[in-house]
Design a protein around this motif. Structure first.
Motif, PDB file in Angstrom:
ATOM      1  N   VAL A  78     -11.203  13.147  27.853  1.00  0.00           N
ATOM      2  CA  VAL A  78     -10.155  12.150  28.067  1.00  0.00           C
ATOM      3  C   VAL A  78     -10.671  10.779  27.654  1.00  0.00           C
ATOM      4  CG1 VAL A  78      -8.690  11.015  29.775  1.00  0.00           C
ATOM      5  CG2 VAL A  78      -9.093  13.488  29.920  1.00  0.00           C
ATOM      6  N   SER A  79     -11.867  10.469  28.066  1.00  0.00           N
ATOM      7  CA  SER A  79     -12.487   9.196  27.686  1.00  0.00           C
ATOM      8  C   SER A  79     -12.912   9.256  26.222  1.00  0.00           C
ATOM      9  CB  SER A  79     -13.705   8.925  28.576  1.00  0.00           C
ATOM     10  OG  SER A  79     -14.373   7.753  28.182  1.00  0.00           O
ATOM     11  N   LYS A  80     -12.469   8.287  25.444  1.00  0.00           N
ATOM     12  CA  LYS A  80     -12.788   8.278  24.023  1.00  0.00           C
ATOM     13  C   LYS A  80     -14.246   7.891  23.809  1.00  0.00           C
ATOM     14  CE  LYS A  80     -11.190   4.991  21.427  1.00  0.00           C
ATOM     15  NZ  LYS A  80     -10.233   4.136  20.683  1.00  0.00           N
ATOM     16  N   PRO A  81     -14.999   8.723  23.088  1.00  0.00           N
ATOM     17  CA  PRO A  81     -16.404   8.371  22.814  1.00  0.00           C
ATOM     18  C   PRO A  81     -16.514   7.095  21.985  1.00  0.00           C
ATOM     19  CG  PRO A  81     -15.962  10.694  22.337  1.00  0.00           C
ATOM     20  CD  PRO A  81     -14.636  10.028  22.542  1.00  0.00           C
ATOM     21  N   GLN A  82     -17.665   6.465  22.059  1.00  0.00           N
ATOM     22  CA  GLN A  82     -17.897   5.265  21.259  1.00  0.00           C
ATOM     23  C   GLN A  82     -17.895   5.620  19.776  1.00  0.00           C
ATOM     24  OE1 GLN A  82     -21.572   3.516  22.676  1.00  0.00           O
ATOM     25  NE2 GLN A  82     -20.454   2.039  23.912  1.00  0.00           N
ATOM     26  N   ASP A  83     -17.481   4.661  18.962  1.00  0.00           N
ATOM     27  CA  ASP A  83     -17.465   4.813  17.502  1.00  0.00           C
ATOM     28  C   ASP A  83     -16.584   5.980  17.051  1.00  0.00           C
ATOM     29  OD1 ASP A  83     -19.272   2.677  17.179  1.00  0.00           O
ATOM     30  OD2 ASP A  83     -20.958   4.015  17.584  1.00  0.00           O
ATOM     31  N   VAL A  84     -15.493   6.216  17.783  1.00  0.00           N
ATOM     32  CA  VAL A  84     -14.520   7.249  17.408  1.00  0.00           C
ATOM     33  C   VAL A  84     -13.154   6.606  17.211  1.00  0.00           C
ATOM     34  CG1 VAL A  84     -13.179   9.218  18.288  1.00  0.00           C
ATOM     35  CG2 VAL A  84     -15.668   9.239  18.434  1.00  0.00           C
ATOM     36  N   TYR A  85     -12.492   6.983  16.136  1.00  0.00           N
ATOM     37  CA  TYR A  85     -11.117   6.565  15.860  1.00  0.00           C
ATOM     38  C   TYR A  85     -10.223   7.759  16.151  1.00  0.00           C
ATOM     39  CZ  TYR A  85      -7.151   4.345  13.483  1.00  0.00           C
ATOM     40  OH  TYR A  85      -5.934   3.767  13.189  1.00  0.00           O
ATOM     41  N   ARG A  86      -9.299   7.594  17.107  1.00  0.00           N
ATOM     42  CA  ARG A  86      -8.464   8.708  17.549  1.00  0.00           C
ATOM     43  C   ARG A  86      -7.036   8.588  17.027  1.00  0.00           C
ATOM     44  NH1 ARG A  86      -9.873  10.511  23.810  1.00  0.00           N
ATOM     45  NH2 ARG A  86     -11.413  12.086  23.186  1.00  0.00           N
ATOM     46  N   VAL A  87      -6.539   9.701  16.497  1.00  0.00           N
ATOM     47  CA  VAL A  87      -5.152   9.808  16.069  1.00  0.00           C
ATOM     48  C   VAL A  87      -4.472  10.840  16.963  1.00  0.00           C
ATOM     49  CG1 VAL A  87      -3.582  10.342  14.170  1.00  0.00           C
ATOM     50  CG2 VAL A  87      -5.811   9.283  13.690  1.00  0.00           C
ATOM     51  N   ALA A  88      -3.428  10.440  17.669  1.00  0.00           N
ATOM     52  CA  ALA A  88      -2.681  11.350  18.528  1.00  0.00           C
ATOM     53  C   ALA A  88      -1.421  11.796  17.795  1.00  0.00           C
ATOM     54  CB  ALA A  88      -2.308  10.662  19.842  1.00  0.00           C
ATOM     55  N   VAL A  89      -1.252  13.102  17.630  1.00  0.00           N
ATOM     56  CA  VAL A  89      -0.095  13.654  16.926  1.00  0.00           C
ATOM     57  C   VAL A  89       0.808  14.346  17.924  1.00  0.00           C
ATOM     58  CG1 VAL A  89       0.696  15.103  15.029  1.00  0.00           C
ATOM     59  CG2 VAL A  89      -1.546  14.008  14.896  1.00  0.00           C
ATOM     60  N   VAL A 127      -8.442  13.913  15.446  1.00  0.00           N
ATOM     61  CA  VAL A 127      -6.988  14.058  15.358  1.00  0.00           C
ATOM     62  C   VAL A 127      -6.561  15.003  16.467  1.00  0.00           C
ATOM     63  CG1 VAL A 127      -5.034  14.707  13.919  1.00  0.00           C
ATOM     64  CG2 VAL A 127      -7.046  13.644  12.872  1.00  0.00           C
ATOM     65  N   LEU A 128      -5.965  14.463  17.510  1.00  0.00           N
ATOM     66  CA  LEU A 128      -5.613  15.233  18.698  1.00  0.00           C
ATOM     67  C   LEU A 128      -4.205  15.803  18.559  1.00  0.00           C
ATOM     68  CD1 LEU A 128      -8.070  13.550  19.578  1.00  0.00           C
ATOM     69  CD2 LEU A 128      -7.014  13.326  21.835  1.00  0.00           C
ATOM     70  N   ASN A 129      -4.079  17.095  18.804  1.00  0.00           N
ATOM     71  CA  ASN A 129      -2.799  17.795  18.645  1.00  0.00           C
ATOM     72  C   ASN A 129      -2.108  17.933  19.997  1.00  0.00           C
ATOM     73  OD1 ASN A 129      -0.688  19.581  18.207  1.00  0.00           O
ATOM     74  ND2 ASN A 129      -1.847  20.917  16.857  1.00  0.00           N
ATOM     75  N   PHE A 130      -1.032  17.174  20.201  1.00  0.00           N
ATOM     76  CA  PHE A 130      -0.247  17.252  21.433  1.00  0.00           C
ATOM     77  C   PHE A 130       1.077  17.999  21.212  1.00  0.00           C
ATOM     78  CE2 PHE A 130      -2.973  13.535  22.052  1.00  0.00           C
ATOM     79  CZ  PHE A 130      -3.459  13.755  23.329  1.00  0.00           C
ATOM     80  N   TRP A 149      -1.446   8.324  26.442  1.00  0.00           N
ATOM     81  CA  TRP A 149      -2.127   7.025  26.410  1.00  0.00           C
ATOM     82  C   TRP A 149      -3.491   7.072  27.092  1.00  0.00           C
ATOM     83  CZ3 TRP A 149      -0.823   4.400  22.643  1.00  0.00           C
ATOM     84  CH2 TRP A 149       0.502   4.048  22.321  1.00  0.00           C
ATOM     85  N   LYS A 150      -3.656   7.959  28.084  1.00  0.00           N
ATOM     86  CA  LYS A 150      -4.949   8.000  28.782  1.00  0.00           C
ATOM     87  C   LYS A 150      -6.078   8.468  27.862  1.00  0.00           C
ATOM     88  CE  LYS A 150      -4.386  12.664  30.732  1.00  0.00           C
ATOM     89  NZ  LYS A 150      -4.267  13.443  31.994  1.00  0.00           N
ATOM     90  N   PHE A 151      -5.721   9.101  26.723  1.00  0.00           N
ATOM     91  CA  PHE A 151      -6.731   9.492  25.740  1.00  0.00           C
ATOM     92  C   PHE A 151      -7.094   8.338  24.812  1.00  0.00           C
ATOM     93  CE2 PHE A 151      -5.103  13.547  27.134  1.00  0.00           C
ATOM     94  CZ  PHE A 151      -6.196  14.398  27.074  1.00  0.00           C
ATOM     95  N   ASN A 152      -6.432   7.199  24.985  1.00  0.00           N
ATOM     96  CA  ASN A 152      -6.746   5.961  24.260  1.00  0.00           C
ATOM     97  C   ASN A 152      -6.717   6.140  22.747  1.00  0.00           C
ATOM     98  OD1 ASN A 152      -7.373   3.242  24.034  1.00  0.00           O
ATOM     99  ND2 ASN A 152      -9.578   3.579  24.171  1.00  0.00           N
ATOM    100  N   PRO A 153      -5.583   6.593  22.177  1.00  0.00           N
ATOM    101  CA  PRO A 153      -5.515   6.764  20.720  1.00  0.00           C
ATOM    102  C   PRO A 153      -5.476   5.426  19.988  1.00  0.00           C
ATOM    103  CG  PRO A 153      -3.355   7.141  21.692  1.00  0.00           C
ATOM    104  CD  PRO A 153      -4.320   6.983  22.841  1.00  0.00           C
ATOM    105  N   ASP A 154      -6.033   5.401  18.787  1.00  0.00           N
ATOM    106  CA  ASP A 154      -5.992   4.216  17.933  1.00  0.00           C
ATOM    107  C   ASP A 154      -4.772   4.232  17.021  1.00  0.00           C
ATOM    108  OD1 ASP A 154      -8.776   2.932  18.435  1.00  0.00           O
ATOM    109  OD2 ASP A 154      -9.198   5.059  18.109  1.00  0.00           O
ATOM    110  N   MET A 155      -4.167   5.399  16.830  1.00  0.00           N
ATOM    111  CA  MET A 155      -2.956   5.551  16.043  1.00  0.00           C
ATOM    112  C   MET A 155      -2.147   6.703  16.614  1.00  0.00           C
ATOM    113  SD  MET A 155      -2.394   6.431  11.962  1.00  0.00           S
ATOM    114  CE  MET A 155      -3.115   4.902  11.393  1.00  0.00           C
ATOM    115  N   VAL A 156      -0.828   6.599  16.520  1.00  0.00           N
ATOM    116  CA  VAL A 156       0.072   7.664  16.966  1.00  0.00           C
ATOM    117  C   VAL A 156       0.872   8.160  15.772  1.00  0.00           C
ATOM    118  CG1 VAL A 156       2.043   8.252  18.438  1.00  0.00           C
ATOM    119  CG2 VAL A 156       0.229   6.754  19.317  1.00  0.00           C
ATOM    120  N   VAL A 157       0.975   9.477  15.636  1.00  0.00           N
ATOM    121  CA  VAL A 157       1.812  10.100  14.622  1.00  0.00           C
ATOM    122  C   VAL A 157       2.896  10.896  15.342  1.00  0.00           C
ATOM    123  CG1 VAL A 157       1.936  11.740  12.706  1.00  0.00           C
ATOM    124  CG2 VAL A 157      -0.067  10.245  12.954  1.00  0.00           C
TER     125      VAL A 157
END
Length: 418
Positions: A78-89, A127-130, A149-157
């Motif tokens: 759930v907590s985003k690791p450092q130096d990671v860019y997260r995309v939530a789909v 790239v997280l698959n929801f 949002w609790k996964f702290n994405p940097d972009m939403v698709v």
């Protein structure tokens, strides 16, 4: 009395041995049946059951494992690791993609390619698959607000499937569990949530827990899954008969037969379809507002129906003639206009999928155990979506990184040149 007990125990033991023999026989013969993956959900109506695992063989063949958070994805923190860019789909069954192995889904392929391209410098990309079967934009909005949002994405698709994401916004048109879904409606120009579906024993926490245990046990037995499949087939036949009877009623506002195949390609004429489009456009605007409030980029991925990327032009012409369709891109055009009017970049997949289908002469959807060019994307289709989504994500999300690199490069040149 003792003899009666012995006889009962003997009968029980014989039955268990018989069932074990049958179970072993169907396994040895290589039979597979689709497992149970869902649970009821007080927020969304239903969701994927955390930890569920089984084969999916109704369309395509894939081993499906749901992670501990209840998504068809590899395990994530759930907590985003450092130096990671997260995309939530977010999306429906086209995003969940149970028809293909996990590593062949467009979300997994996109993650792999983004990490090769280094669009975000040295940051690792996740790239997280929801995606969840049957979800519409309203459910995806609730999912985003309450859980993503609790996964702290940097972009939403947002993957918008024009095949049913419009009609499913109205109960009378909904093609997936219409009585078990939340709905938004417009009241004085504002969206209001109707969550009355959550009443009843199916949403009791104790029932949900016990049902999950029973479904996990079901997934462990091929014989039980076979019997379960037969029961579901019988219920499906009853439901199809009910829907057909309702469509053949004298109600002038009732949707026409097979409406889910074509009604979204036509300008709305019935009150239900007018409402569906009004709610759809309001939800797109609200989705954009929600993501902007978190200062996060949003990309709308518009997924078409297979007929829109059929490799044979004559098949498309026949389809349009059958249902009186002027433009097979009507729904995609209208969704894109609404998205762009609300400042949301869009990625339409009908053209790339069509070009690839005609270039290669192959179908982008359909499997060996299902009709060609029907329903969900196959591995070739997922590869095309991944390719296009990577390009769009890099264009939308990477400019700041590119600008920083360019600035450093110019500074180094200035120093070197005195």
């Amino acid at each position: 009395m003792r003899n009666v007990v012995k006889k009962l125990l003997l009968i029980l033991l014989s039955a268990l041995i018989g069932l074990a023999i049958c179970e072993a026989a169907v396994r040895l013969l290589g039979y597979k049946f689709s497992g149970s993956f869902f649970t009821t959900d007080p927020l969304l109506g239903w969701s994927l059951r955390p930890g569920a695992s089984a084969w999916q063989v109704d369309e395509g063949v894939a081993w499906v494992k749901i992670n501990s958070h209840g998504y068809r994805d590899r395990e994530r923190t759930v907590s985003k690791p450092q130096d990671v860019y997260r995309v939530a789909v977010l999306g429906d069954s086209f995003t969940e993609a149970r028809q293909v192995n996990l590593e062949k889904t467009f979300t997994s392929l996109a993650e792999e390619e983004l990490n090769r391209k280094h669009c975000f410098g040295n940051r690792k990309v996740e790239v997280l698959n929801f995606g969840t079967l049957g979800y519409d934009t309203g459910q995806e909005l609730l999912l985003l607000r309450e859980r993503v949002w609790k996964f702290n994405p940097d972009m939403v698709v947002l993957n918008f499937f024009t095949g049913n994401d419009i009609v499913d916004h109205v109960r009378s048109l909904n093609t997936v569990l219409p009585e078990l879904a939340p709905y938004f409606s417009l009241k004085n120009g504002k969206l209001e949530l109707d969550d009355s579906f959550r009443r009843g024993y199916r949403f009791d926490p104790t029932y949900i827990s016990l049902k999950g245990i029973a479904d996990d046990a079901l997934n462990s037995s091929v014989l039980a899954l076979m019997l379960h499949k037969l029961r579901l087939a019988r219920e499906q036949r009853k439901e199809m008969a009910r829907v057909k009877a309702a469509q053949e009623s004298a109600d002038p506002n009732a949707p026409p037969p097979e409406y889910s195949r074509f009604i979204h390609y036509l300008p709305p004429k019935t009150p239900a379809m007018m409402e569906a489009w009004e709610v759809t456009e309001a939800l797109i605007a609200e989705f954009g507002k929600e993501v902007r409030s978190h200062q996060t980029p949003l990309l709308m991925l518009i997924t078409p129906l297979p007929i829109q990327f059929h490799p044979d032009p004559k098949a498309q012409e026949a389809f349009c003639a059958q249902y009186g369709i002027e433009s097979i891109e009507y729904a995609d055009d209208r969704v894109e206009r609404q998205a762009r009017a609300n400042g949301i970049p869009t990625l339409r997949m009908s053209k790339p999928l069509l070009e690839e289908a005609r270039r290669t002469g192959t179908y982008m959807s359909g499997f060996a155990n299902s009709p060609p060019n029907e329903v969900h994307l196959n591995e070739q289709g997922h590869a095309v979506v991944a390719r296009e989504m990577v390009r769009a994500i890099c264009e939308i999300g990477a400019p700041k990184v590119t600008t920083l690199v360019d600035s450093l490069y110019r500074c180094c040149n200035l120093i070197a040149n005195g």
